[in-house]
Motif scaffolding. Structure first.
Motif, PDB file in Angstrom:
ATOM      1  N   LEU A 286       0.783  -1.288  -0.065  1.00  0.00           N
ATOM      2  CA  LEU A 286      -0.054   0.048   0.066  1.00  0.00           C
ATOM      3  C   LEU A 286       0.976   1.157  -0.171  1.00  0.00           C
ATOM      4  O   LEU A 286       0.364   2.155  -0.299  1.00  0.00           O
ATOM      5  N   ILE A 287       2.183   1.112   0.323  1.00  0.00           N
ATOM      6  CA  ILE A 287       2.946   2.390   0.315  1.00  0.00           C
ATOM      7  C   ILE A 287       3.832   2.176  -0.905  1.00  0.00           C
ATOM      8  O   ILE A 287       4.679   3.415  -1.103  1.00  0.00           O
ATOM      9  N   SER A 288       3.604   1.137  -1.799  1.00  0.00           N
ATOM     10  CA  SER A 288       4.370   1.233  -3.142  1.00  0.00           C
ATOM     11  C   SER A 288       3.352   1.924  -4.136  1.00  0.00           C
ATOM     12  O   SER A 288       2.209   1.358  -4.217  1.00  0.00           O
ATOM     13  N   PRO A 289       3.876   2.683  -4.812  1.00  0.00           N
ATOM     14  CA  PRO A 289       3.118   3.469  -5.913  1.00  0.00           C
ATOM     15  C   PRO A 289       2.546   2.369  -6.969  1.00  0.00           C
ATOM     16  O   PRO A 289       3.378   1.357  -7.185  1.00  0.00           O
ATOM     17  N   THR A 290       1.399   2.471  -7.415  1.00  0.00           N
ATOM     18  CA  THR A 290       0.931   1.451  -8.519  1.00  0.00           C
ATOM     19  C   THR A 290       0.777   2.330  -9.942  1.00  0.00           C
ATOM     20  O   THR A 290       0.381   1.523 -10.765  1.00  0.00           O
ATOM     21  N   GLU A 291       0.807   3.522  -9.871  1.00  0.00           N
ATOM     22  CA  GLU A 291       1.018   4.028 -11.135  1.00  0.00           C
ATOM     23  C   GLU A 291       2.122   5.275 -11.009  1.00  0.00           C
ATOM     24  O   GLU A 291       2.735   5.536  -9.959  1.00  0.00           O
ATOM     25  N   GLY A 292       2.618   5.664 -12.344  1.00  0.00           N
ATOM     26  CA  GLY A 292       3.377   6.926 -12.123  1.00  0.00           C
ATOM     27  C   GLY A 292       4.972   6.380 -12.616  1.00  0.00           C
ATOM     28  O   GLY A 292       5.260   5.233 -12.742  1.00  0.00           O
ATOM     29  N   LYS A 293       5.911   7.717 -12.350  1.00  0.00           N
ATOM     30  CA  LYS A 293       7.388   7.041 -12.654  1.00  0.00           C
ATOM     31  C   LYS A 293       8.284   6.592 -11.744  1.00  0.00           C
ATOM     32  O   LYS A 293       9.232   5.927 -11.958  1.00  0.00           O
ATOM     33  N   LYS A 294       7.616   6.307 -10.563  1.00  0.00           N
ATOM     34  CA  LYS A 294       8.614   5.720  -9.477  1.00  0.00           C
ATOM     35  C   LYS A 294       8.139   4.433  -9.334  1.00  0.00           C
ATOM     36  O   LYS A 294       8.853   3.776  -8.258  1.00  0.00           O
ATOM     37  N   VAL A 295       7.380   3.778  -9.862  1.00  0.00           N
ATOM     38  CA  VAL A 295       6.767   2.404  -9.499  1.00  0.00           C
ATOM     39  C   VAL A 295       8.257   1.467  -9.434  1.00  0.00           C
ATOM     40  O   VAL A 295       8.451   0.882  -8.261  1.00  0.00           O
ATOM     41  N   ALA A 296       9.012   1.342 -10.465  1.00  0.00           N
ATOM     42  CA  ALA A 296      10.088   0.397 -10.639  1.00  0.00           C
ATOM     43  C   ALA A 296      11.171   0.991  -9.456  1.00  0.00           C
ATOM     44  O   ALA A 296      11.466  -0.134  -8.910  1.00  0.00           O
ATOM     45  N   GLN A 297      11.564   2.143  -9.388  1.00  0.00           N
ATOM     46  CA  GLN A 297      12.396   2.804  -8.306  1.00  0.00           C
ATOM     47  C   GLN A 297      12.140   2.186  -6.731  1.00  0.00           C
ATOM     48  O   GLN A 297      12.946   1.711  -6.041  1.00  0.00           O
ATOM     49  N   LEU A 298      10.868   2.211  -6.607  1.00  0.00           N
ATOM     50  CA  LEU A 298      10.425   1.891  -5.213  1.00  0.00           C
ATOM     51  C   LEU A 298      10.151   0.841  -4.744  1.00  0.00           C
ATOM     52  O   LEU A 298      10.487   0.158  -3.885  1.00  0.00           O
ATOM     53  N   ASN A 299       9.554  -0.141  -5.899  1.00  0.00           N
ATOM     54  CA  ASN A 299       9.560  -1.530  -5.914  1.00  0.00           C
ATOM     55  C   ASN A 299      10.620  -2.331  -5.668  1.00  0.00           C
ATOM     56  O   ASN A 299      10.939  -3.352  -4.866  1.00  0.00           O
ATOM     57  N   GLU A 300      11.921  -1.720  -6.190  1.00  0.00           N
ATOM     58  CA  GLU A 300      13.026  -2.337  -6.376  1.00  0.00           C
ATOM     59  C   GLU A 300      13.543  -2.148  -4.655  1.00  0.00           C
ATOM     60  O   GLU A 300      14.321  -3.310  -4.149  1.00  0.00           O
ATOM     61  N   GLN A 301      13.241  -1.071  -4.004  1.00  0.00           N
ATOM     62  CA  GLN A 301      13.588  -0.964  -2.759  1.00  0.00           C
ATOM     63  C   GLN A 301      12.951  -1.810  -1.784  1.00  0.00           C
ATOM     64  O   GLN A 301      13.322  -2.228  -0.609  1.00  0.00           O
ATOM     65  N   HIS A 302      11.560  -2.096  -2.252  1.00  0.00           N
ATOM     66  CA  HIS A 302      10.884  -2.836  -1.112  1.00  0.00           C
ATOM     67  C   HIS A 302      10.761  -4.282  -1.348  1.00  0.00           C
ATOM     68  O   HIS A 302      10.504  -4.974  -0.523  1.00  0.00           O
ATOM     69  N   LYS A 303      11.242  -4.639  -2.578  1.00  0.00           N
ATOM     70  CA  LYS A 303      11.354  -6.310  -2.683  1.00  0.00           C
ATOM     71  C   LYS A 303      11.853  -7.168  -1.948  1.00  0.00           C
ATOM     72  O   LYS A 303      11.363  -8.089  -1.467  1.00  0.00           O
ATOM     73  N   ALA A 304      13.072  -6.768  -1.364  1.00  0.00           N
ATOM     74  CA  ALA A 304      13.737  -7.686  -0.349  1.00  0.00           C
ATOM     75  C   ALA A 304      13.099  -8.176   0.820  1.00  0.00           C
ATOM     76  O   ALA A 304      13.103  -9.257   1.295  1.00  0.00           O
ATOM     77  N   LEU A 305      12.489  -7.086   1.415  1.00  0.00           N
ATOM     78  CA  LEU A 305      11.715  -7.259   2.547  1.00  0.00           C
ATOM     79  C   LEU A 305      10.498  -7.927   2.592  1.00  0.00           C
ATOM     80  O   LEU A 305      10.216  -8.725   3.359  1.00  0.00           O
ATOM     81  N   TYR A 306       9.760  -7.762   1.399  1.00  0.00           N
ATOM     82  CA  TYR A 306       8.562  -8.487   0.872  1.00  0.00           C
ATOM     83  C   TYR A 306       8.809  -9.846   0.967  1.00  0.00           C
ATOM     84  O   TYR A 306       8.123 -11.006   1.377  1.00  0.00           O
ATOM     85  N   LYS A 307       9.874 -10.329   0.187  1.00  0.00           N
ATOM     86  CA  LYS A 307      10.336 -11.656  -0.150  1.00  0.00           C
ATOM     87  C   LYS A 307      10.729 -12.227   1.052  1.00  0.00           C
ATOM     88  O   LYS A 307      10.505 -13.542   1.394  1.00  0.00           O
ATOM     89  N   ALA A 308      11.408 -11.679   2.088  1.00  0.00           N
ATOM     90  CA  ALA A 308      11.839 -12.201   3.378  1.00  0.00           C
ATOM     91  C   ALA A 308      10.892 -12.628   4.243  1.00  0.00           C
ATOM     92  O   ALA A 308      10.841 -13.731   4.787  1.00  0.00           O
ATOM     93  N   VAL A 309       9.731 -11.848   4.162  1.00  0.00           N
ATOM     94  CA  VAL A 309       8.456 -12.035   5.054  1.00  0.00           C
ATOM     95  C   VAL A 309       7.911 -13.378   4.587  1.00  0.00           C
ATOM     96  O   VAL A 309       7.475 -14.303   5.256  1.00  0.00           O
ATOM     97  N   LEU A 310       7.655 -13.421   3.280  1.00  0.00           N
ATOM     98  CA  LEU A 310       7.041 -14.604   2.350  1.00  0.00           C
ATOM     99  C   LEU A 310       7.693 -15.778   2.639  1.00  0.00           C
ATOM    100  O   LEU A 310       7.242 -16.911   3.035  1.00  0.00           O
ATOM    101  N   ALA A 311       9.226 -15.643   2.700  1.00  0.00           N
ATOM    102  CA  ALA A 311      10.213 -16.953   2.996  1.00  0.00           C
ATOM    103  C   ALA A 311       9.903 -17.528   4.348  1.00  0.00           C
ATOM    104  O   ALA A 311       9.808 -18.753   4.612  1.00  0.00           O
ATOM    105  N   LEU A 312       9.657 -16.558   5.220  1.00  0.00           N
ATOM    106  CA  LEU A 312       9.300 -16.861   6.790  1.00  0.00           C
ATOM    107  C   LEU A 312       8.252 -17.661   6.884  1.00  0.00           C
ATOM    108  O   LEU A 312       8.058 -18.813   7.431  1.00  0.00           O
ATOM    109  N   ARG A 313       7.025 -17.111   6.369  1.00  0.00           N
ATOM    110  CA  ARG A 313       5.790 -17.917   6.244  1.00  0.00           C
ATOM    111  C   ARG A 313       5.759 -18.993   5.587  1.00  0.00           C
ATOM    112  O   ARG A 313       5.304 -20.001   5.913  1.00  0.00           O
ATOM    113  N   LEU A 314       6.549 -19.379   4.575  1.00  0.00           N
ATOM    114  CA  LEU A 314       6.782 -20.467   3.739  1.00  0.00           C
ATOM    115  C   LEU A 314       7.471 -21.400   4.467  1.00  0.00           C
ATOM    116  O   LEU A 314       7.173 -22.591   4.518  1.00  0.00           O
ATOM    117  N   LEU A 315       8.454 -20.989   5.357  1.00  0.00           N
ATOM    118  CA  LEU A 315       9.293 -22.065   6.041  1.00  0.00           C
ATOM    119  C   LEU A 315       8.288 -22.495   6.923  1.00  0.00           C
ATOM    120  O   LEU A 315       8.580 -24.139   7.197  1.00  0.00           O
TER     121      LEU A 315
END
Length: 487
Positions: free
Chosen positions: A132-161
């Motif tokens: 919800l804090i990641s933009p879904t439109e506009g020019k900054k989508v890729a840049q901010l998603n790049e910053q957010h991806k690692a944390l998102y993946k880490a939490v998913l990996a914990l729940r998957l574990l």
């Protein structure tokens, strides 16, 4: 944003700590980039010391008397310089290690709790907040998603574990040794049944899983990898699709430099204390931990049915949900599992692990904006649609998301009820949307006027929205409490 809840602020703070960029240059990413910048130079310096020491030692053996004494002095001076140089490298490595460990513990505190239900609620809140804090439109989508991806993946990996341990889907000897005698059906109560060993399990399994998820793509930021991403003149679009040869070269560099950063940039956590027995035991556990992280990173490239899927499956899912590609389309996020299933069919990852993640997340990602048709007390469909936001994991039916209502009778509300949006009411499904098409255009325009915040936005919205962008709604502090107990 004027103000935010404490939880949202903590998520933003973790983003800054991991892949943020600031003048302080103290995030995980910036520390790695600084390491990559000086690595070659430090290697040359280390070799130079070694070479000079060997030359002086050879001269001492050949020389005699007065000359030998001067050379001995020179040797001691050089050895002292070398020790100081090595000490400096060790201090820098320890500092990076401590910082990463602290980051892992902060993440764990935000997404885990004493019992598994609360852990799942906090994880849903973390993932939803990131979305919800990641933009879904506009020019900054890729840049901010790049910053957010690692944390998102880490939490998913914990729940998957958790899920893989409860279902005993992947047998991994390293993990099994820390599960002691806890059978899969009692895994959810591990913290109660054996609190002492559960703490060891956190340190030796969960923390390494977070570390692996956070640094998995850190090698992308090595200068050689950046040259492929941005081109030799630095002017190419980093979000473009790479040709096969460039992609292969990028992945090879990234993997090599990620492993190097793990082993030499972060290294082993230092033992603090005076007991030799305890130190030996601690160092042995540290060596095993580093080996496990390396094993996770290596096997995630081609995991087959093994533990590498713990990183690979969340990595693919996250690359779609928080995409950095030019063709990012918010509407397509619920189709993420089509891509995951195709990857499993091709043998890129395990179908059983994909199914496990699907069971956790369901079809709709956390924080996704759902549009649905409400029903009256008799179960009759009403002549309007309302907004909701996906706010919980583990939907009973993966196609029927667990949501928090964001509107009631076409007015935005900050204290909605928790609802299950059934397939027959969900406008994301074309059959439901076509049913609504029988409603008059005038009525649809009336609804749109009430739900769109301004005329400009109304111009761009569809009359029958299949989903909605909830970022603006979430930017108000009162609306960030989607995970509190519904009133």
């Amino acid at each position: 944003m004027t103000s935010e809840t404490n939880f949202t602020q903590q998520v933003r703070s973790l983003i800054e700590r991991t892949y943020g960029r600031s003048q302080l240059k103290d995030s995980l990413l910036e520390r790695a980039m600084a390491y990559f910048e000086v690595k070659a130079q430090q290697s040359v310096q280390a070799d130079k010391y070694q070479q000079q020491l060997e030359e002086i030692k050879a001269k001492i053996e050949e020389g005699s008397g007065k000359e030998s004494a001067a050379l001995q002095q020179k040797l001691h001076k050089l050895e002292r310089e070398q020790r100081n140089f090595q000490l400096q490298l060790r201090l820098e490595r320890n500092e990076r290690n401590e910082n990463l460990l602290e980051t892992c513990h902060k993440l764990l505190a935000l997404c885990e709790a004493e019992d598994i239900e609360e852990t799942n609620r906090k994880s849903a809140q973390f993932l939803g907040t990131l979305q919800l804090i990641s933009p879904t439109e506009g020019k900054k989508v890729a840049q901010l998603n790049e910053q957010h991806k690692a944390l998102y993946k880490a939490v998913l990996a914990l729940r998957l574990l958790d899920r893989l341990c409860m279902d005993k889907i992947v047998a991994e000897p390293y993990i099994s040794q820390y599960l002691t005698d806890i059978p899969p059906e009692q895994y959810a109560e591990y913290h109660e049944l054996d609190p002492k060993n559960y703490k060891v399990y956190i340190q030796q399994v969960k923390i390494p899983v977070i570390m692996a998820a956070l640094i998995q793509d850190i090698g992308h930021y090595h200068p050689d990898a950046q040259q492929i991403i941005y081109g030799e003149d630095g002017k190419l679009d980093p979000c473009r699709t790479l040709d096969m040869e460039s992609r292969k070269a990028l992945l090879q560099i990234s993997y090599r430099e990620t492993i190097d950063y793990l082993v030499h940039g972060i290294g082993l956590t230092q033992y603090i204390g005076n007991s030799k027995v305890e130190r030996d035991k601690f160092n042995q556990a540290e060596h095993k931990k580093i080996f496990f992280i390396k094993h996770l990173l290596k096997t995630s490239i081609n995991p087959l049915k093994g533990i590498g899927n713990l990183l690979k499956v969340p990595q693919i899912y996250t690359s779609i949900i928080l995409s950095t590609k030019v063709k990012y389309n918010y509407k397509l996020l619920p189709k993420a599992y089509q891509a995951l299933n195709q990857n499993a069919e091709r043998g890129t990852c395990s179908q059983a692990v994909v199914d496990s993640l699907y069971r956790i997340t369901g079809m709709y990602p956390q924080g996704f904006g759902i549009t649905y048709i409400p029903r009256d007390s008799d179960g009759k469909a009403l002549d309007r649609y309302e907004y909701a936001i996906v706010n919980r994991l583990y939907p009973e039916n993966p196609e029927q998301p667990l949501c928090r209502a964001a509107t009631r009778q076409l007015s935005f509300i900050s204290r909605g009820l928790d609802i299950i949006v059934k397939c027959e009411d969900n406008l994301y499904l074309s059959a439901v949307a076509s049913n609504l098409a029988t409603m008059s255009k005038k009525r649809l325009m009336e609804i749109l006027e009430l739900l769109a915040s301004n005329y400009k936005e109304r111009e761009n919205l569809e009359l029958i929205p299949r989903c909605w962008h909830a970022g603006e709604f979430f930017s108000i502090k009162e609306n960030q409490k989607l995970w509190n107990k519904a009133q």
